[in-house]
Structures are given as C-alpha cells and as structure tokens.
Design a protein around this motif. Structure first.
Motif, PDB file in Angstrom:
ATOM      1  N   ARG A  12       0.831  -1.058   0.123  1.00 47.57           N
ATOM      2  CA  ARG A  12      -0.071  -0.034   0.126  1.00 47.57           C
ATOM      3  C   ARG A  12       0.876   1.318   0.069  1.00 47.57           C
ATOM      4  O   ARG A  12       1.938   1.383   0.854  1.00 47.57           O
ATOM      5  CB  ARG A  12      -0.776  -0.108   1.258  1.00 47.57           C
ATOM      6  N   VAL A  13       0.657   2.151  -0.892  1.00 50.40           N
ATOM      7  CA  VAL A  13       1.431   3.423  -1.080  1.00 50.40           C
ATOM      8  C   VAL A  13       0.619   4.361  -0.136  1.00 50.40           C
ATOM      9  O   VAL A  13      -0.386   4.588  -0.337  1.00 50.40           O
ATOM     10  CB  VAL A  13       1.431   3.797  -2.373  1.00 50.40           C
ATOM     11  N   ALA A  14       1.333   4.931   0.647  1.00 51.20           N
ATOM     12  CA  ALA A  14       0.792   6.001   1.522  1.00 51.20           C
ATOM     13  C   ALA A  14       0.427   7.280   0.612  1.00 51.20           C
ATOM     14  O   ALA A  14       1.383   7.626  -0.209  1.00 51.20           O
ATOM     15  CB  ALA A  14       1.795   6.287   2.672  1.00 51.20           C
ATOM     16  N   PRO A  15      -0.570   7.966   0.709  1.00 49.21           N
ATOM     17  CA  PRO A  15      -0.729   9.135  -0.049  1.00 49.21           C
ATOM     18  C   PRO A  15       0.341  10.294   0.324  1.00 49.21           C
ATOM     19  O   PRO A  15       0.617  10.267   1.476  1.00 49.21           O
ATOM     20  CB  PRO A  15      -2.163   9.461   0.047  1.00 49.21           C
ATOM     21  N   ALA A  16       0.569  10.946  -0.627  1.00 50.93           N
ATOM     22  CA  ALA A  16       1.659  12.261  -0.323  1.00 50.93           C
ATOM     23  C   ALA A  16       0.846  13.163   0.369  1.00 50.93           C
ATOM     24  O   ALA A  16      -0.317  13.319   0.428  1.00 50.93           O
ATOM     25  CB  ALA A  16       1.860  12.943  -1.591  1.00 50.93           C
ATOM     26  N   PRO A  17       1.727  13.903   1.494  1.00 46.09           N
ATOM     27  CA  PRO A  17       1.067  14.716   2.337  1.00 46.09           C
ATOM     28  C   PRO A  17       0.367  16.049   1.633  1.00 46.09           C
ATOM     29  O   PRO A  17       1.185  16.357   0.724  1.00 46.09           O
ATOM     30  CB  PRO A  17       2.052  14.951   3.301  1.00 46.09           C
ATOM     31  N   ARG A  18      -0.468  16.349   1.930  1.00 43.89           N
ATOM     32  CA  ARG A  18      -1.245  17.735   1.140  1.00 43.89           C
ATOM     33  C   ARG A  18      -0.467  19.019   1.725  1.00 43.89           C
ATOM     34  O   ARG A  18      -0.253  18.838   2.868  1.00 43.89           O
ATOM     35  CB  ARG A  18      -2.444  17.762   1.387  1.00 43.89           C
ATOM     36  N   ARG A  19      -0.261  19.843   0.859  1.00 42.00           N
ATOM     37  CA  ARG A  19       0.156  21.114   1.058  1.00 42.00           C
ATOM     38  C   ARG A  19      -0.831  21.940   1.620  1.00 42.00           C
ATOM     39  O   ARG A  19      -1.817  21.959   1.144  1.00 42.00           O
ATOM     40  CB  ARG A  19       1.030  21.813  -0.064  1.00 42.00           C
ATOM     41  N   ALA A  20      -0.468  22.866   2.267  1.00 42.29           N
ATOM     42  CA  ALA A  20      -1.379  23.872   2.896  1.00 42.29           C
ATOM     43  C   ALA A  20      -1.767  24.995   1.732  1.00 42.29           C
ATOM     44  O   ALA A  20      -0.777  25.217   0.872  1.00 42.29           O
ATOM     45  CB  ALA A  20      -0.823  24.566   4.035  1.00 42.29           C
ATOM     46  N   PRO A  21      -2.817  25.456   1.658  1.00 38.57           N
ATOM     47  CA  PRO A  21      -2.998  26.237   0.440  1.00 38.57           C
ATOM     48  C   PRO A  21      -2.428  27.542   0.706  1.00 38.57           C
ATOM     49  O   PRO A  21      -1.915  27.896   1.844  1.00 38.57           O
ATOM     50  CB  PRO A  21      -4.784  26.603   0.604  1.00 38.57           C
ATOM     51  N   LEU A  22      -2.062  28.270  -0.594  1.00 40.82           N
ATOM     52  CA  LEU A  22      -1.077  29.240  -0.391  1.00 40.82           C
ATOM     53  C   LEU A  22      -2.069  30.795   0.029  1.00 40.82           C
ATOM     54  O   LEU A  22      -3.313  30.822  -0.393  1.00 40.82           O
ATOM     55  CB  LEU A  22      -0.544  29.642  -1.883  1.00 40.82           C
ATOM     56  N   THR A  23      -1.332  31.132   0.612  1.00 39.47           N
ATOM     57  CA  THR A  23      -2.116  32.621   1.280  1.00 39.47           C
ATOM     58  C   THR A  23      -1.167  33.899   0.811  1.00 39.47           C
ATOM     59  O   THR A  23       0.203  33.728   0.909  1.00 39.47           O
ATOM     60  CB  THR A  23      -2.381  32.713   2.618  1.00 39.47           C
ATOM     61  N   ALA A  24      -1.849  35.004   0.629  1.00 40.89           N
ATOM     62  CA  ALA A  24      -0.943  36.126   0.384  1.00 40.89           C
ATOM     63  C   ALA A  24      -0.451  36.671   1.816  1.00 40.89           C
ATOM     64  O   ALA A  24      -0.994  36.691   2.785  1.00 40.89           O
ATOM     65  CB  ALA A  24      -1.930  37.281   0.143  1.00 40.89           C
ATOM     66  N   LEU A  25       0.799  37.270   1.732  1.00 44.02           N
ATOM     67  CA  LEU A  25       1.566  37.651   2.974  1.00 44.02           C
ATOM     68  C   LEU A  25       0.976  38.972   3.173  1.00 44.02           C
ATOM     69  O   LEU A  25       0.096  39.666   2.264  1.00 44.02           O
ATOM     70  CB  LEU A  25       3.001  37.820   2.465  1.00 44.02           C
ATOM     71  N   PRO A  26       1.177  39.450   4.441  1.00 39.94           N
ATOM     72  CA  PRO A  26       0.479  40.631   4.785  1.00 39.94           C
ATOM     73  C   PRO A  26       1.304  41.954   4.113  1.00 39.94           C
ATOM     74  O   PRO A  26       2.514  41.820   4.332  1.00 39.94           O
ATOM     75  CB  PRO A  26       0.347  40.850   6.450  1.00 39.94           C
ATOM     76  N   GLY A  27       0.748  42.846   3.559  1.00 39.47           N
ATOM     77  CA  GLY A  27       1.155  44.041   3.281  1.00 39.47           C
ATOM     78  C   GLY A  27       1.566  43.923   1.766  1.00 39.47           C
ATOM     79  O   GLY A  27       2.032  44.626   1.061  1.00 39.47           O
ATOM     80  N   GLY A  28       1.214  42.703   1.283  1.00 34.50           N
ATOM     81  CA  GLY A  28       1.572  42.414  -0.228  1.00 34.50           C
ATOM     82  C   GLY A  28       0.329  42.961  -1.109  1.00 34.50           C
ATOM     83  O   GLY A  28      -0.632  43.438  -0.556  1.00 34.50           O
ATOM     84  N   ARG A  29       0.613  42.983  -2.472  1.00 39.22           N
ATOM     85  CA  ARG A  29      -0.566  43.286  -3.173  1.00 39.22           C
ATOM     86  C   ARG A  29      -1.250  42.245  -3.643  1.00 39.22           C
ATOM     87  O   ARG A  29      -0.936  41.556  -4.413  1.00 39.22           O
ATOM     88  CB  ARG A  29      -0.187  44.138  -4.219  1.00 39.22           C
ATOM     89  N   SER A  30      -2.329  42.140  -3.115  1.00 41.40           N
ATOM     90  CA  SER A  30      -3.179  41.030  -3.143  1.00 41.40           C
ATOM     91  C   SER A  30      -4.135  40.925  -4.581  1.00 41.40           C
ATOM     92  O   SER A  30      -4.459  39.971  -5.049  1.00 41.40           O
ATOM     93  CB  SER A  30      -4.181  40.419  -2.087  1.00 41.40           C
ATOM     94  N   HIS A  31      -4.123  42.166  -4.985  1.00 35.56           N
ATOM     95  CA  HIS A  31      -5.036  42.364  -6.093  1.00 35.56           C
ATOM     96  C   HIS A  31      -4.448  42.073  -7.608  1.00 35.56           C
ATOM     97  O   HIS A  31      -4.992  42.195  -8.650  1.00 35.56           O
ATOM     98  CB  HIS A  31      -5.664  43.874  -6.253  1.00 35.56           C
ATOM     99  N   ARG A  32      -2.980  41.992  -7.665  1.00 34.97           N
ATOM    100  CA  ARG A  32      -2.175  41.764  -8.893  1.00 34.97           C
ATOM    101  C   ARG A  32      -2.239  40.153  -8.935  1.00 34.97           C
ATOM    102  O   ARG A  32      -1.825  39.497  -7.880  1.00 34.97           O
ATOM    103  CB  ARG A  32      -1.043  42.446  -8.832  1.00 34.97           C
ATOM    104  N   ARG A  33      -2.414  39.933 -10.057  1.00 31.68           N
ATOM    105  CA  ARG A  33      -2.182  38.299 -10.155  1.00 31.68           C
ATOM    106  C   ARG A  33      -1.028  38.083 -10.980  1.00 31.68           C
ATOM    107  O   ARG A  33      -0.583  38.832 -12.039  1.00 31.68           O
ATOM    108  CB  ARG A  33      -3.518  37.643 -10.974  1.00 31.68           C
ATOM    109  N   LEU A  34      -0.236  37.160 -10.866  1.00 32.26           N
ATOM    110  CA  LEU A  34       0.900  36.585 -11.713  1.00 32.26           C
ATOM    111  C   LEU A  34       0.456  35.945 -12.986  1.00 32.26           C
ATOM    112  O   LEU A  34      -0.474  35.213 -13.035  1.00 32.26           O
ATOM    113  CB  LEU A  34       1.859  35.746 -11.013  1.00 32.26           C
TER     114      LEU A  34
END
Length: 141
Positions: free
Chosen positions: A14-36
């Motif tokens: 049985r292959v153990a499932p890979a651990p899930r990453r935490a969702p990405l969140t914006a850092l405080p003070g960053g520009r969250s309205h601009r998307r890459l």
C-alpha cells in the motif's frame, strides 16, 4: 495432482498518499489584487548554428595545426638524417687524411736519407717575423 504449481500470491504494497500542502495565502502587506501571469516563450528560439560553426572552426584549426606540425617534424627528420650522413662522411674523410699523415710522418726520415740528408746536430732557427736567431749552438767562450 498436477505437476504445475499455482502462482504464489504476491502481497500488495500500500502506498501512503503524499501529504497535502497547505493552501497558499497572501502575505500581509503584499498586493493581493495583482495576479501573476505566465510569460510567453520568445517567438524565435536562438539558433545553435553559431556555436556549431565555432566548434567546427576550432576542430578544423586543430586538425590543420596538427598537419602542419607533423609535416614540419617529418621535414626536420629528413634534414637531420641527411646531416648525420654528411657528418659521418666528413668524419671518415678526416680519419683517412689522418692515416695518410701518420704514414707520411713515419716515412719522412727514410725519404730524407734517400735524398742524402743527415740529421742536424745543432739546428739554428731564424725567426722571419723578427729577424732574430731563435735557436742554435750555445756561445763558446
């Protein structure tokens, strides 16, 4: 019973499932309205032709240099062999002339006696450069 064996059961891993990453969140003070946005690849990729041309030129130059070096070394080898033959011939000539000289020196007293010459008891030598008598009989009192 049959001579064939039944295939053995392979235990399944049985292959153990890979651990899930935490969702990405914006850092405080960053520009969250601009998307890459993904950057597009250049329309025209660089050609590898100049690199291949330089490599080919270097290879051709190296081969040409090796050819010239080999030709020069061969020419030098032929010249060296010729000079060695000439040195051996000259050395042989010198040896033959020295043998002739020794033979002439050995026969000189006999030839002088045949001509009626006698050895000088007290030779007197006159210097042509200064005009003085260099050798001779000692002065008698």
């Amino acid at each position: 019973m049959s001579a064939l064996r039944a295939p053995a059961a392979v235990p399944s891993r049985r292959v153990a499932p890979a651990p899930r990453r935490a969702p990405l969140t914006a850092l405080p003070g960053g520009r969250s309205h601009r998307r890459l946005e993904a950057v597009r690849a250049p329309l025209q990729a660089r050609s590898s032709m100049p690199f291949l041309a330089i490599c080919g030129a270097l290879l051709a130059a190296a081969l040409l240099f090796a050819l010239v070096l080999n030709t020069t070394m061969a020419r030098g080898s032929y010249e060296q062999a010729g000079l060695q033959r000439e040195v051996a011939r000259v050395a042989q000539d010198v040896q033959s002339k020295q043998a002739e000289l020794r033979a002439a020196e050995a026969s000189l007293p006999e030839r002088a006696r045949d001509l009626g010459m006698v050895p000088a008891e007290d030779p007197t030598i006159l210097s042509a450069a200064t005009g003085q008598v260099v050798g001779g009989a000692p002065a008698q009192p």
